[in-house]
Design a protein around this motif. Structure first.
Motif, PDB file in Angstrom:
ATOM      1  N   ARG A  97       0.838  -1.204   0.000  1.00 21.12           N
ATOM      2  CA  ARG A  97       0.000   0.000   0.000  1.00 21.12           C
ATOM      3  C   ARG A  97       0.870   1.250   0.000  1.00 21.12           C
ATOM      4  N   ARG A  98       0.528   2.198  -0.867  1.00 22.53           N
ATOM      5  CA  ARG A  98       1.335   3.403  -1.032  1.00 22.53           C
ATOM      6  C   ARG A  98       1.463   4.175   0.272  1.00 22.53           C
ATOM      7  N   ASP A  99       0.344   4.283   1.008  1.00 19.99           N
ATOM      8  CA  ASP A  99       0.390   5.056   2.250  1.00 19.99           C
ATOM      9  C   ASP A  99       1.357   4.434   3.256  1.00 19.99           C
ATOM     10  N   ILE A 100       1.508   3.094   3.193  1.00 25.41           N
ATOM     11  CA  ILE A 100       2.465   2.458   4.114  1.00 25.41           C
ATOM     12  C   ILE A 100       3.886   2.670   3.618  1.00 25.41           C
ATOM     13  N   ARG A 101       4.056   2.574   2.307  1.00 23.50           N
ATOM     14  CA  ARG A 101       5.402   2.755   1.751  1.00 23.50           C
ATOM     15  C   ARG A 101       5.988   4.117   2.119  1.00 23.50           C
ATOM     16  N   VAL A 102       5.144   5.154   2.117  1.00 22.51           N
ATOM     17  CA  VAL A 102       5.690   6.495   2.402  1.00 22.51           C
ATOM     18  C   VAL A 102       5.779   6.772   3.903  1.00 22.51           C
ATOM     19  N   MET A 103       5.141   5.906   4.695  1.00 19.26           N
ATOM     20  CA  MET A 103       5.173   6.070   6.149  1.00 19.26           C
ATOM     21  C   MET A 103       6.576   5.791   6.687  1.00 19.26           C
TER      22      MET A 103
ATOM     23  N   ASP B 171      -1.907 -16.240  12.780  1.00 17.26           N
ATOM     24  CA  ASP B 171      -3.130 -15.449  12.628  1.00 17.26           C
ATOM     25  C   ASP B 171      -2.831 -13.958  12.518  1.00 17.26           C
ATOM     26  N   GLU B 172      -1.932 -13.482  13.380  1.00 12.35           N
ATOM     27  CA  GLU B 172      -1.610 -12.060  13.320  1.00 12.35           C
ATOM     28  C   GLU B 172      -0.898 -11.739  12.001  1.00 12.35           C
ATOM     29  N   ALA B 173      -0.094 -12.700  11.516  1.00 14.16           N
ATOM     30  CA  ALA B 173       0.619 -12.467  10.252  1.00 14.16           C
ATOM     31  C   ALA B 173      -0.365 -12.385   9.073  1.00 14.16           C
ATOM     32  N   ILE B 174      -1.429 -13.165   9.130  1.00 13.79           N
ATOM     33  CA  ILE B 174      -2.447 -13.116   8.065  1.00 13.79           C
ATOM     34  C   ILE B 174      -3.060 -11.707   8.020  1.00 13.79           C
ATOM     35  N   ASP B 175      -3.438 -11.241   9.183  1.00 11.70           N
ATOM     36  CA  ASP B 175      -4.035  -9.910   9.288  1.00 11.70           C
ATOM     37  C   ASP B 175      -3.054  -8.826   8.813  1.00 11.70           C
ATOM     38  N   LEU B 176      -1.809  -9.015   9.193  1.00 11.94           N
ATOM     39  CA  LEU B 176      -0.786  -8.051   8.825  1.00 11.94           C
ATOM     40  C   LEU B 176      -0.584  -7.992   7.302  1.00 11.94           C
ATOM     41  N   LEU B 177      -0.581  -9.157   6.669  1.00 16.25           N
ATOM     42  CA  LEU B 177      -0.378  -9.190   5.212  1.00 16.25           C
ATOM     43  C   LEU B 177      -1.525  -8.483   4.488  1.00 16.25           C
ATOM     44  N   VAL B 178      -2.748  -8.727   4.965  1.00 17.86           N
ATOM     45  CA  VAL B 178      -3.899  -8.089   4.327  1.00 17.86           C
ATOM     46  C   VAL B 178      -3.784  -6.569   4.460  1.00 17.86           C
ATOM     47  N   ARG B 179      -3.413  -6.124   5.655  1.00  9.71           N
ATOM     48  CA  ARG B 179      -3.319  -4.665   5.841  1.00  9.71           C
ATOM     49  C   ARG B 179      -2.133  -4.052   5.095  1.00  9.71           C
ATOM     50  N   LEU B 180      -1.090  -4.872   4.917  1.00  6.74           N
ATOM     51  CA  LEU B 180       0.105  -4.372   4.228  1.00  6.74           C
ATOM     52  C   LEU B 180      -0.144  -4.181   2.728  1.00  6.74           C
ATOM     53  N   PHE B 181      -0.896  -5.134   2.134  1.00  4.45           N
ATOM     54  CA  PHE B 181      -1.033  -5.102   0.681  1.00  4.45           C
ATOM     55  C   PHE B 181      -2.363  -4.546   0.171  1.00  4.45           C
ATOM     56  N   CYS B 182      -3.414  -4.662   0.988  1.00 11.14           N
ATOM     57  CA  CYS B 182      -4.736  -4.346   0.444  1.00 11.14           C
ATOM     58  C   CYS B 182      -5.249  -3.002   0.932  1.00 11.14           C
ATOM     59  N   GLN B 183      -5.455  -2.111   0.000  1.00  7.59           N
ATOM     60  CA  GLN B 183      -6.038  -0.820   0.349  1.00  7.59           C
ATOM     61  C   GLN B 183      -7.525  -1.031   0.618  1.00  7.59           C
ATOM     62  N   PRO B 184      -7.996  -0.622   1.822  1.00  2.00           N
ATOM     63  CA  PRO B 184      -9.394  -0.877   2.167  1.00  2.00           C
ATOM     64  C   PRO B 184     -10.343  -0.292   1.117  1.00  2.00           C
ATOM     65  N   GLY B 185     -11.390  -1.062   0.804  1.00  2.00           N
ATOM     66  CA  GLY B 185     -12.391  -0.598  -0.140  1.00  2.00           C
ATOM     67  C   GLY B 185     -11.960  -0.718  -1.587  1.00  2.00           C
TER      68      GLY B 185
ATOM     69  N   ARG C 208     -11.797 -13.482   7.119  1.00  2.00           N
ATOM     70  CA  ARG C 208     -12.094 -12.621   8.268  1.00  2.00           C
ATOM     71  C   ARG C 208     -11.186 -11.386   8.288  1.00  2.00           C
ATOM     72  N   ALA C 209      -9.894 -11.642   8.057  1.00  2.00           N
ATOM     73  CA  ALA C 209      -8.940 -10.522   8.044  1.00  2.00           C
ATOM     74  C   ALA C 209      -9.289  -9.567   6.908  1.00  2.00           C
ATOM     75  N   ALA C 210      -9.698 -10.143   5.775  1.00  2.00           N
ATOM     76  CA  ALA C 210     -10.059  -9.306   4.630  1.00  2.00           C
ATOM     77  C   ALA C 210     -11.286  -8.455   4.955  1.00  2.00           C
ATOM     78  N   GLU C 211     -12.307  -9.078   5.511  1.00  2.00           N
ATOM     79  CA  GLU C 211     -13.532  -8.328   5.829  1.00  2.00           C
ATOM     80  C   GLU C 211     -13.242  -7.191   6.791  1.00  2.00           C
ATOM     81  N   LEU C 212     -12.417  -7.468   7.783  1.00  2.00           N
ATOM     82  CA  LEU C 212     -12.085  -6.423   8.764  1.00  2.00           C
ATOM     83  C   LEU C 212     -11.357  -5.253   8.120  1.00  2.00           C
ATOM     84  N   ASN C 213     -10.721  -5.536   6.995  1.00  2.00           N
ATOM     85  CA  ASN C 213      -9.930  -4.509   6.339  1.00  2.00           C
ATOM     86  C   ASN C 213     -10.665  -3.918   5.130  1.00  2.00           C
TER      87      ASN C 213
END
Ligand SMILES: *Cc1c(COP(=O)(O)O)cnc(C)c1O
Length: 554
Positions: free
Chosen positions: A12-18, A86-100, A116-121
């Motif tokens: 995700r671009r916003d993470i890359r620039v963070m 489990d936490e790594a699954i959630d982390l990967l989704v948040r790292l790569f997938c821009q919500p929406g 589940r991780a995808a839906e939360l994100n």
């Protein structure tokens, strides 16, 4: 190694620039003896735990990363340690997938945490079901993925089915999705399987991401430790998403101890034993009338399709087994996932499937005594074939500790709740607890078929307690020796002798107890431990179901 990872642009671009979170300690390495006044920690150690609990562990403690990387046989720069996979699954989704916007791809029936991780994100889930034989439909996966699909999840060995995905399928996916999506290979059960990890593919395919965990194969589910293995460029970005200080100090200590060569070797032996149990169980149940099919499994569980799953599920539950019903999962109708337990667990379960009921001796030998008098109210429950729970509450702290010793050393489950006139003295409470315990144990022993009958113990420490025990049916107590002091804690030592006498009479056991020593606490404790040990040997059931008496009756 030197070229940038082809997936870096997918983060995700916003993470890359963070910018990564910086602490005073991450700016310059600490030296021995540095005085830490940077993180608002308490300078005094807490009253619990070991040294170091008052300080935050590093974000990714070096010694932990090295130990876990070496266990996974990967380069430490490619590892991020998380609170379970489990936490790594959630982390990967948040790292790569821009919500929406972005999506992931899964192949149902799939481990539920991906969706589940995808839906939360706020991330879409594209589903490409497994083939009818539960193999991965590689061509359909490639065809169904969208432009915005960032993660393709592959589970090998598969949960809940148990089969493995061939490495050539993973390679095909890597090549197809090169530079476009990460192939997330979830290897939660790989240590049970004959196949090797896909982590080595990262050298040739930088879009491979591997999930591992210590929960299943290292028996550390309660510790919450797992990780993700991927290209070092992605690790750097992922660290920005990881929770701050995610590794609790007790977890760090436990994992380092659990990954010592000696303990790894013992866990390897336990895994081997589990696989033997699995093979035994599969052979035992696959031809039973109630079983339709046992699916092949490379993991520590098996998926079984039953002819009448609803009644099997309720039969199991009624008899104290909790299994994982999959009947409501599309394509798993009629199926139950069964984790492989100890040999005796699996023997009992197989017998239950076959006979529709458990033989008495497999239910666990239970005994109960609820004793009410004007002076006391005592509830005792024992199970000679379970090691848990153990809970003792008599209102007499030292005595509780002693009764706990009996249960722990006997390897039995024991619950005691006692209320008595302790405001007068402890006599009634101790005596009535002994009576109730003796009766509960006698009830649990039942007809005593197959028990070893005798128990003997060995010396301990400076205090020497010797117990010889015979559960043959004659209540007799012989005591030799004396205690150094008249009281230990609040307990008069005269009551120790009285306790064992009442126990012997009510258990209908012969107990010879002799005690030497100088420290009364040790002496008393040695008596209770020794009794527990002797009891463990005596209640043990011999393989031959043989009666240890020439009378053929106990
Ligand atoms: C158990 C399991 C996990 C999660 O493991 P933790 O490390 O305990 O979080 C991940 N994937 C699969 C397929 C699992 O079965």
């Amino acid at each position: 190694m030197s070229s940038a990872c082809s997936l870096l642009n997918l983060v995700r671009r916003d993470i890359r620039v963070m910018k990564p979170y910086v602490s005073a300690r991450s700016l310059s390495p600490l030296a021995e003896g540095d005085i830490l006044l940077d993180a608002n920690e308490m300078p005094y150690a807490p009253l619990v735990g070991t040294k170091g609990y008052n300080c935050y562990a590093d974000q990714q403690p070096v010694e932990l990363i090295e130990a876990v990387a070496s266990f996974f046989k990967v380069d430490p720069v490619r590892l991020l340690v998380s609170r379970g996979a489990d936490e790594a699954i959630d982390l990967l989704v948040r790292l790569f997938c821009q919500p929406g916007k972005d999506s992931i791809l899964i192949s149902p029936p799939a481990f539920p945490m991906y969706a589940r991780a995808a839906e939360l994100n706020g991330t879409r889930v594209i589903s490409v079901p497994l083939e009818i034989d539960f193999t991965l439909d590689v061509d359909s996966v490639c065809a169904a993925a969208a432009e915005d699909t960032k993660l393709v999840f592959v589970t090998t060995p598969h949960n809940p089915v148990g089969i493995s995905v061939p490495e050539e399928d993973i390679i095909k996916l890597c090549e197809h999705f090169k530079g476009r999506a990460a192939i997330v290979v979830d290897e939660a059960y790989i240590d049970f399987s004959p196949h090797s990890s896909a982590a080595h593919l990262i050298d040739s395919h930088d879009n491979v991401v591997v999930l591992r965990t210590l929960s299943k194969s290292m028996g550390l589910a309660g510790v919450r430790c797992g990780g993700v293995i991927m290209h070092q460029d992605l690790i750097k970005e992922a660290l920005k998403v990881l929770a701050v200080y995610p590794v609790p100090v007790p977890v760090l200590e436990t994992v380092l101890e659990a990954l010592s060569p000696a303990s790894c070797k013992r866990m390897r032996e336990k895994r081997a034993r589990l696989l033997v149990n699995k093979k035994w169980f599969v052979e035992r149940i696959e031809n039973l009338d109630v079983v339709e099919k046992v699916f092949p499994s490379d993991a520590n569980f098996i998926l079984v399709r039953f002819k009448d799953v609803v009644s099997i599920e309720s039969l199991a539950r009624k008899n104290g087994f909790v299994l994982r019903d999959q009947n409501n999962v599309p394509s798993l109708e009629g199926c139950i996932r069964i984790s492989i337990g100890t040999r005796s667990h699996m023997e009992a379960l197989a017998t239950l499937f076959e006979k529709g009921e458990l033989p008495e001796r497999m239910k666990g030998r239970k005994g109960e005594c609820l004793r009410r008098t004007k002076e006391t109210g005592i509830d005792v429950k024992v199970n000679l074939d379970r090691v848990e729970p153990i809970s003792v509450s008599t209102g007499i702290g030292f005595f509780d500790h002693m009764l706990d010793q009996i249960a722990t050393h006997a390897g039995i489950s024991l619950k005691i709740e006692a209320q008595g006139d302790t405001h007068i003295d402890l006599h009634h409470s101790v005596e009535d607890t002994a009576i109730a315990l003796g009766q509960a144990l006698a009830q649990a022993l039942g007809d005593k078929r197959g028990i070893e009958r005798y128990g003997f113990t060995l010396p301990m420490d400076e205090s020497l307690a010797q117990i010889a025990l015979d559960l043959g049916g004659r209540g007799m107590f012989v005591f030799k020796g004396s205690f150094a002091a008249a009281q230990v804690g609040e307990l008069p030592t005269i009551l120790v002798e009285h306790f064992f006498r009442s126990l012997a009479e009510n258990l209908q056991a012969t107990i010879h107890l002799s005690i030497e020593g100088a420290d009364t606490h040790h002496q008393v404790e040695a008596c209770f431990k020794a009794f527990g040990r002797a009891l463990r040997m005596a209640v043990e059931q011999n393989k031959k179901d043989m009666c240890v008496s020439t009378k053929r009756l106990l």
